[in-house]
Design a protein around this motif. Structure first.
Motif, PDB file in Angstrom:
ATOM      1  N   THR A   1       0.875  -1.295  -0.031  1.00  0.00           N
ATOM      2  CA  THR A   1      -0.004  -0.033  -0.032  1.00  0.00           C
ATOM      3  C   THR A   1       0.854   1.158  -0.001  1.00  0.00           C
ATOM      4  O   THR A   1       2.041   1.262   0.331  1.00  0.00           O
ATOM      5  CB  THR A   1      -0.909  -0.079   1.170  1.00  0.00           C
ATOM      6  OG1 THR A   1      -0.107   0.311   2.396  1.00  0.00           O
ATOM      7  CG2 THR A   1      -1.982  -1.060   1.410  1.00  0.00           C
ATOM      8  N   CYS A   2       0.395   2.447  -0.427  1.00  0.00           N
ATOM      9  CA  CYS A   2       0.938   3.457  -0.336  1.00  0.00           C
ATOM     10  C   CYS A   2       1.037   3.890   1.041  1.00  0.00           C
ATOM     11  O   CYS A   2      -0.021   4.143   1.829  1.00  0.00           O
ATOM     12  CB  CYS A   2       0.010   4.786  -1.161  1.00  0.00           C
ATOM     13  SG  CYS A   2       0.528   6.275  -0.857  1.00  0.00           S
ATOM     14  N   GLY A   3       2.138   4.477   1.509  1.00  0.00           N
ATOM     15  CA  GLY A   3       2.355   4.839   2.817  1.00  0.00           C
ATOM     16  C   GLY A   3       1.898   6.051   3.357  1.00  0.00           C
ATOM     17  O   GLY A   3       1.954   6.517   4.635  1.00  0.00           O
ATOM     18  N   GLY A   4       1.167   7.151   2.284  1.00  0.00           N
ATOM     19  CA  GLY A   4       0.705   8.146   2.506  1.00  0.00           C
ATOM     20  C   GLY A   4      -0.723   8.122   2.579  1.00  0.00           C
ATOM     21  O   GLY A   4      -1.269   8.588   3.341  1.00  0.00           O
ATOM     22  N   CYS A   5      -1.445   7.383   1.806  1.00  0.00           N
ATOM     23  CA  CYS A   5      -2.868   7.250   1.883  1.00  0.00           C
ATOM     24  C   CYS A   5      -3.469   5.915   2.080  1.00  0.00           C
ATOM     25  O   CYS A   5      -4.699   5.686   2.302  1.00  0.00           O
ATOM     26  CB  CYS A   5      -3.520   7.812   0.532  1.00  0.00           C
ATOM     27  SG  CYS A   5      -3.377   6.837  -0.738  1.00  0.00           S
ATOM     28  N   PHE A   6      -2.499   4.763   1.994  1.00  0.00           N
ATOM     29  CA  PHE A   6      -2.782   3.429   2.524  1.00  0.00           C
ATOM     30  C   PHE A   6      -3.654   2.859   1.363  1.00  0.00           C
ATOM     31  O   PHE A   6      -4.528   1.802   1.781  1.00  0.00           O
ATOM     32  CB  PHE A   6      -3.288   3.258   3.903  1.00  0.00           C
ATOM     33  CG  PHE A   6      -2.423   3.898   4.898  1.00  0.00           C
ATOM     34  CD1 PHE A   6      -1.323   3.410   5.100  1.00  0.00           C
ATOM     35  CD2 PHE A   6      -2.690   5.430   5.616  1.00  0.00           C
ATOM     36  CE1 PHE A   6      -0.262   4.015   5.989  1.00  0.00           C
ATOM     37  CE2 PHE A   6      -1.872   5.790   6.287  1.00  0.00           C
ATOM     38  CZ  PHE A   6      -0.744   5.168   6.706  1.00  0.00           C
TER      39      PHE A   6
ATOM     40  N   ARG B   1       3.819   7.784  -9.227  1.00  0.00           N
ATOM     41  CA  ARG B   1       2.944   8.364  -8.309  1.00  0.00           C
ATOM     42  C   ARG B   1       1.911   7.371  -7.752  1.00  0.00           C
ATOM     43  O   ARG B   1       1.437   6.676  -8.507  1.00  0.00           O
ATOM     44  CB  ARG B   1       2.153   9.700  -8.875  1.00  0.00           C
ATOM     45  CG  ARG B   1       2.931  10.834  -8.958  1.00  0.00           C
ATOM     46  CD  ARG B   1       2.472  11.837  -9.783  1.00  0.00           C
ATOM     47  NE  ARG B   1       3.208  12.939  -9.956  1.00  0.00           N
ATOM     48  CZ  ARG B   1       2.685  14.136  -9.435  1.00  0.00           C
ATOM     49  NH1 ARG B   1       1.914  14.278  -8.540  1.00  0.00           N
ATOM     50  NH2 ARG B   1       3.312  15.311  -9.888  1.00  0.00           N
ATOM     51  N   CYS B   2       1.535   7.434  -6.482  1.00  0.00           N
ATOM     52  CA  CYS B   2       0.273   6.874  -6.226  1.00  0.00           C
ATOM     53  C   CYS B   2      -0.896   7.247  -6.930  1.00  0.00           C
ATOM     54  O   CYS B   2      -1.112   8.380  -6.982  1.00  0.00           O
ATOM     55  CB  CYS B   2      -0.014   7.162  -4.551  1.00  0.00           C
ATOM     56  SG  CYS B   2      -1.354   6.618  -3.980  1.00  0.00           S
ATOM     57  N   ASP B   3      -1.881   6.119  -7.458  1.00  0.00           N
ATOM     58  CA  ASP B   3      -3.125   6.548  -8.223  1.00  0.00           C
ATOM     59  C   ASP B   3      -3.806   7.274  -7.462  1.00  0.00           C
ATOM     60  O   ASP B   3      -4.683   8.021  -8.022  1.00  0.00           O
ATOM     61  CB  ASP B   3      -3.502   5.168  -8.492  1.00  0.00           C
ATOM     62  CG  ASP B   3      -2.913   4.725  -9.897  1.00  0.00           C
ATOM     63  OD1 ASP B   3      -2.255   5.426 -10.724  1.00  0.00           O
ATOM     64  OD2 ASP B   3      -3.206   3.331 -10.106  1.00  0.00           O
ATOM     65  N   GLN B   4      -4.008   7.046  -6.312  1.00  0.00           N
ATOM     66  CA  GLN B   4      -5.104   7.611  -5.196  1.00  0.00           C
ATOM     67  C   GLN B   4      -4.839   9.201  -4.839  1.00  0.00           C
ATOM     68  O   GLN B   4      -5.267  10.050  -5.253  1.00  0.00           O
ATOM     69  CB  GLN B   4      -5.240   6.764  -3.874  1.00  0.00           C
ATOM     70  CG  GLN B   4      -6.382   7.155  -3.156  1.00  0.00           C
ATOM     71  CD  GLN B   4      -7.499   7.162  -4.023  1.00  0.00           C
ATOM     72  OE1 GLN B   4      -7.856   6.217  -4.893  1.00  0.00           O
ATOM     73  NE2 GLN B   4      -8.638   8.080  -3.690  1.00  0.00           N
ATOM     74  N   CYS B   5      -3.549   9.289  -4.354  1.00  0.00           N
ATOM     75  CA  CYS B   5      -3.170  10.679  -3.688  1.00  0.00           C
ATOM     76  C   CYS B   5      -2.154  11.344  -4.450  1.00  0.00           C
ATOM     77  O   CYS B   5      -1.889  12.512  -4.030  1.00  0.00           O
ATOM     78  CB  CYS B   5      -2.629  10.485  -2.087  1.00  0.00           C
ATOM     79  SG  CYS B   5      -1.205   9.762  -1.969  1.00  0.00           S
ATOM     80  N   ARG B   6      -1.699  10.595  -5.402  1.00  0.00           N
ATOM     81  CA  ARG B   6      -0.650  11.396  -6.072  1.00  0.00           C
ATOM     82  C   ARG B   6       0.878  11.638  -5.681  1.00  0.00           C
ATOM     83  O   ARG B   6       1.451  12.418  -6.330  1.00  0.00           O
ATOM     84  CB  ARG B   6      -1.303  12.692  -6.894  1.00  0.00           C
ATOM     85  CG  ARG B   6      -2.846  12.320  -7.449  1.00  0.00           C
ATOM     86  CD  ARG B   6      -2.635  11.371  -8.892  1.00  0.00           C
ATOM     87  NE  ARG B   6      -1.699  12.026 -10.069  1.00  0.00           N
ATOM     88  CZ  ARG B   6      -1.237  11.080 -10.774  1.00  0.00           C
ATOM     89  NH1 ARG B   6      -1.213   9.673 -10.517  1.00  0.00           N
ATOM     90  NH2 ARG B   6      -0.423  11.493 -11.641  1.00  0.00           N
ATOM     91  N   ARG B   7       0.934  11.332  -4.507  1.00  0.00           N
ATOM     92  CA  ARG B   7       2.251  11.593  -3.967  1.00  0.00           C
ATOM     93  C   ARG B   7       3.230  10.709  -4.628  1.00  0.00           C
ATOM     94  O   ARG B   7       2.998   9.573  -5.542  1.00  0.00           O
ATOM     95  CB  ARG B   7       2.132  10.874  -2.511  1.00  0.00           C
ATOM     96  CG  ARG B   7       1.753  11.862  -1.480  1.00  0.00           C
ATOM     97  CD  ARG B   7       1.833  11.151  -0.094  1.00  0.00           C
ATOM     98  NE  ARG B   7       1.537  11.873   0.917  1.00  0.00           N
ATOM     99  CZ  ARG B   7       0.093  11.636   1.496  1.00  0.00           C
ATOM    100  NH1 ARG B   7      -0.631  10.896   0.924  1.00  0.00           N
ATOM    101  NH2 ARG B   7      -0.117  12.351   2.551  1.00  0.00           N
ATOM    102  N   PHE B   8       4.634  10.959  -4.864  1.00  0.00           N
ATOM    103  CA  PHE B   8       5.629   9.995  -5.475  1.00  0.00           C
ATOM    104  C   PHE B   8       5.665   8.987  -4.256  1.00  0.00           C
ATOM    105  O   PHE B   8       6.007   9.446  -3.093  1.00  0.00           O
ATOM    106  CB  PHE B   8       6.825  10.914  -5.633  1.00  0.00           C
ATOM    107  CG  PHE B   8       6.657  11.769  -6.952  1.00  0.00           C
ATOM    108  CD1 PHE B   8       6.815  11.316  -8.171  1.00  0.00           C
ATOM    109  CD2 PHE B   8       6.404  13.367  -6.557  1.00  0.00           C
ATOM    110  CE1 PHE B   8       6.661  12.535  -9.087  1.00  0.00           C
ATOM    111  CE2 PHE B   8       6.195  14.106  -7.692  1.00  0.00           C
ATOM    112  CZ  PHE B   8       6.193  13.590  -9.046  1.00  0.00           C
TER     113      PHE B   8
HETATM  114 ZN   LIG Z   1      -1.354   7.367  -2.221  1.00  0.00          ZN
END
Ligand SMILES: [Zn+2]
Length: 237
Positions: free
Chosen positions: A198-203, A222-229
């Motif tokens: 999972t993305c460590g930003g938005c999980f 980038r994360c598909d969801q939150c767009r963080r790298f």
């Molecule tokens: Zn994310």
């Protein structure tokens, strides 16, 4: 890890620190105001007791004058009683004396109340003053502590800004813009490590192709969801 991601990572650590310092700085005005309120309340309590004391003394003088007046009237009627010659006049004077005593009675009761309250005030006023003075001394120390804290936090911010510049100036314009955009949405948390799958930003769970690209680490992902790298946590160390 790609160079710009490393820079982003360094920058976000600094930005998170900056945010923490700014958050602490932001609490100071409220703390200062709290102290002002506390002092005003303590000062008000002391002053209102002093006002009550002044008012009581004024009322006490007024009541003493009234008492003297009524007592003089009673003495005058009693003097007249010794000189009257008939029952009717005597009864009239007795009635006057009774009326005067009736008028005097609530004045005397109020005088007793005031004397009792004066005794209480004599104790309460120094206590209220002492409480105010103690708070005032405490507020002075607190003010000094806040002043020192402000100075040290501002110094910390200046140092962080200096560190930040080192990394920031290595970014190109697009990278700067991307960072700034993400920092608006996720202050201090612009890039995120992969946590499991999972993305460590938005999980949000990552798609296998995204995970594969992150592992490859040769292009920005980038994360598909939150767009963080996103990056592999082991790459950051
Ligand atoms: Zn994310």
């Amino acid at each position: 890890m790609l160079k710009f991601l490393k820079l982003y990572h360094e920058l976000q650590i600094i930005d998170a620190d900056r945010l923490a310092v700014e958050k602490q700085l932001a609490t100071f005005p409220a703390t200062v105001q709290e102290w002002k309120n506390k002092l005003a309340t303590a000062h008000g309590a002391w002053k209102s007791l002093l006002t009550e004391q002044t008012n009581n003394e004024a009322e006490r003088r007024k009541l003493a004058t009234q008492t003297n007046e009524w007592e003089a009237k009673i003495a005058h009627y009693q003097e007249q009683q010794r000189q009257v010659t008939n029952e009717k006049q005597l009864a009239a004077l007795e009635h006057e004396i009774a009326s005067a005593r009736k008028a005097l009675s609530p004045i005397e009761e109020r005088q007793i109340e005031i004397i009792l309250r004066a005794d209480e005030l004599a104790k309460e006023i120094p206590m209220a003053e002492e409480a105010f003075r103690a708070l005032e001394a405490e507020a002075k120390e607190e003010k000094e502590r806040i002043r020192e804290q402000l100075a040290s936090k501002k110094e910390a911010l200046a140092l962080l800004d200096k560190d930040r510049d080192v990394f920031w100036t290595q970014l190109n314009e697009t990278e700067k813009r991307d960072y700034a955009d993400l920092a608006l949405r996720f202050p201090g948390r612009v890039v995120a490590p992969i946590a499991g799958e999972t993305c460590g930003g938005c999980f949000t769970k990552m798609q296998p192709n995204i995970l594969a690209a992150v592992r490859k680490a040769d292009q920005p992902v980038r994360c598909d969801q939150c767009r963080r790298f996103i990056f592999l946590p082991e790459d950051a160390s």
